[in-house]
Design an enzyme around this catalytic site. Structure first.
Site, PDB file in Angstrom:
ATOM      1  N   HIS A   1      61.204  -2.990 100.273  1.00  0.00           N
ATOM      2  CA  HIS A   1      60.350  -3.769  99.344  1.00  0.00           C
ATOM      3  C   HIS A   1      60.050  -5.362  99.951  1.00  0.00           C
ATOM      4  O   HIS A   1      60.635  -5.467 101.162  1.00  0.00           O
ATOM      5  CB  HIS A   1      61.213  -3.790  98.081  1.00  0.00           C
TER       6      HIS A   1
ATOM      7  N   GLY B   1      61.267  -7.900  99.600  1.00  0.00           N
ATOM      8  CA  GLY B   1      62.559  -8.977 100.039  1.00  0.00           C
ATOM      9  C   GLY B   1      62.729  -8.458 101.390  1.00  0.00           C
ATOM     10  O   GLY B   1      63.015  -9.372 102.337  1.00  0.00           O
ATOM     11  N   HIS B   2      62.701  -7.324 101.915  1.00  0.00           N
ATOM     12  CA  HIS B   2      62.955  -6.758 103.182  1.00  0.00           C
ATOM     13  C   HIS B   2      61.893  -7.572 104.058  1.00  0.00           C
ATOM     14  O   HIS B   2      61.959  -8.119 105.288  1.00  0.00           O
ATOM     15  CB  HIS B   2      63.015  -5.536 103.595  1.00  0.00           C
TER      16      HIS B   2
ATOM     17  N   GLY C   1      69.157 -11.459 103.467  1.00  0.00           N
ATOM     18  CA  GLY C   1      68.539 -11.951 102.148  1.00  0.00           C
ATOM     19  C   GLY C   1      69.778 -12.998 101.568  1.00  0.00           C
ATOM     20  O   GLY C   1      70.984 -12.546 101.454  1.00  0.00           O
TER      21      GLY C   1
ATOM     22  N   LYS D   1      70.169 -12.530  98.254  1.00  0.00           N
ATOM     23  CA  LYS D   1      70.431 -11.829  97.237  1.00  0.00           C
ATOM     24  C   LYS D   1      71.841 -11.286  97.411  1.00  0.00           C
ATOM     25  O   LYS D   1      72.477 -11.461  96.417  1.00  0.00           O
ATOM     26  CB  LYS D   1      69.304 -10.782  97.094  1.00  0.00           C
TER      27      LYS D   1
ATOM     28  N   ARG E   1      67.423  -0.413  94.008  1.00  0.00           N
ATOM     29  CA  ARG E   1      68.041   0.072  92.915  1.00  0.00           C
ATOM     30  C   ARG E   1      67.024  -0.055  91.676  1.00  0.00           C
ATOM     31  O   ARG E   1      67.266   0.596  90.675  1.00  0.00           O
ATOM     32  CB  ARG E   1      69.641  -0.239  92.650  1.00  0.00           C
TER      33      ARG E   1
END
Ligand code: PAF
Length: 297
Positions: free
Chosen positions: A28, A30-31, A141, A143, A181
């Site tokens: 996504h 983020g990657h 990341g 996150k 997820r």
């Protein structure tokens, strides 16, 4: 873009300053933000894609982890990845691994307390990627704040000559942190999940406004969490990943909660600059992410 399955092929395909983006796939934005950061700094960008069984503490989580190599390869190539390293199990673990990399301290609390063995699995596979690929920089990341603290410490402790570079969280337009997820969330669960980021943003505002008390910051987040099962809300040192009472050093305010069957994590990094606090709230997309858009279709 080259797609290879062997460490030796990665090393034979790279030149100049090498940036590594380790992933478990189902990409996504983020990657892709990690790829952008690597692209800015490095001559060659390698993305690894391997769903690492060693780091899953629940077999159900491993078996239902989303996988789509063709989709991932297209996205990686479109963003400028030079080499996609997608090893089979026998390249990563040619024999039953008897060695585990254990980073103590950074892995005791939060995720470490809820997911036994998880960080040994992460540190072991990341050490293998660092040693096998020999990149100059690796992009992680924010996150996964505790993972970031753990792999940074692991590389330093083992004298692996690599720089671990943190990259901000990417969020949906409404604030939900991107996660592979998220595709499991029903619309109602997704609505309930929003309390996590809303709570964190409110706490970030409070911290920037002068609130330094850990319990106060945590309670601001908890007040927004409704219809989710909280594993923890914690203010922890950004490097130590250990709980702190007050915001006196760089810290991360982190949440883990179950929404239905899906476990989500999110956080804000809070950097102390003298008397001021600067919160990293992440970046927001202008439109629904490729992940969520795909899920709704
Ligand atoms: O963050 C992840 O996707 C994984 O934990 C990582 C770093 C690729 C190791 O398997």
């Amino acid at each position: 873009m080259k797609i290879v399955q062997r460490f030796a092929e990665v090393r034979a395909s790279t030149a100049g300053r090498l940036g590594l983006v380790p992933t478990m796939g189902f990409l996504h934005e983020g990657h892709l933000a990690l790829v952008d950061a690597a692209r800015r700094d490095c001559d060659t960008v390698v993305m690894s894609l391997f769903v690492n069984p060693l780091q899953f503490d629940e077999t159900r989580d491993l078996s239902r982890y989303p996988r789509d190599l063709d989709r991932d390869a297209e996205l990686a190539e479109g963003r400028g990845v030079d080499v996609l390293f997608a090893p089979e199990l026998d390249e990563m673990y040619p024999q039953e691994p008897l060695t585990r990399v254990t980073v103590s301290g950074t892995t005791d609390e939060m995720e470490g307390a809820h997911r036994p063995g998880h960080f040994d699995g992460v540190a072991t596979v990341v050490a293998k990627l660092f040693v096998g690929i020999r990149a100059d920089r690796a992009y992680f990341g924010r996150k996964d704040a505790q993972q970031l603290a753990t792999v940074t410490r692991m590389a330093a402790d083992l004298s692996i000559p690599i720089e671990v570079v943190p990259v901000s969280i990417v969020r949906e337009q409404d604030g939900l942190a991107l996660s592979s997820r998220n595709v499991f969330l029903s619309l109602d669960e997704r609505r309930r999940a929003l309390g996590i980021s809303t709570g964190l943003m409110a706490a970030a505002d409070a911290a920037e406004g002068g609130e330094r008390d850990g319990l106060q910051l945590e309670s601001i987040v908890r007040a927004r969490l409704d219809g989710v099962l909280i594993d923890y809300v914690a203010l922890a040192g950004a490097l130590s990943a250990r709980r702190v009472d007050n915001l006196e050093e760089d810290a991360v305010l982190a949440v883990a909660a179950r929404v239905g069957e899906t476990r989500l994590i999110d956080n804000v990094f809070l950097t102390v600059r003298g008397d001021t606090i600067v919160a990293d709230r992440g970046t927001r997309l202008d439109e629904p992410s490729i992940l969520y858009a795909a899920h709704r279709d």
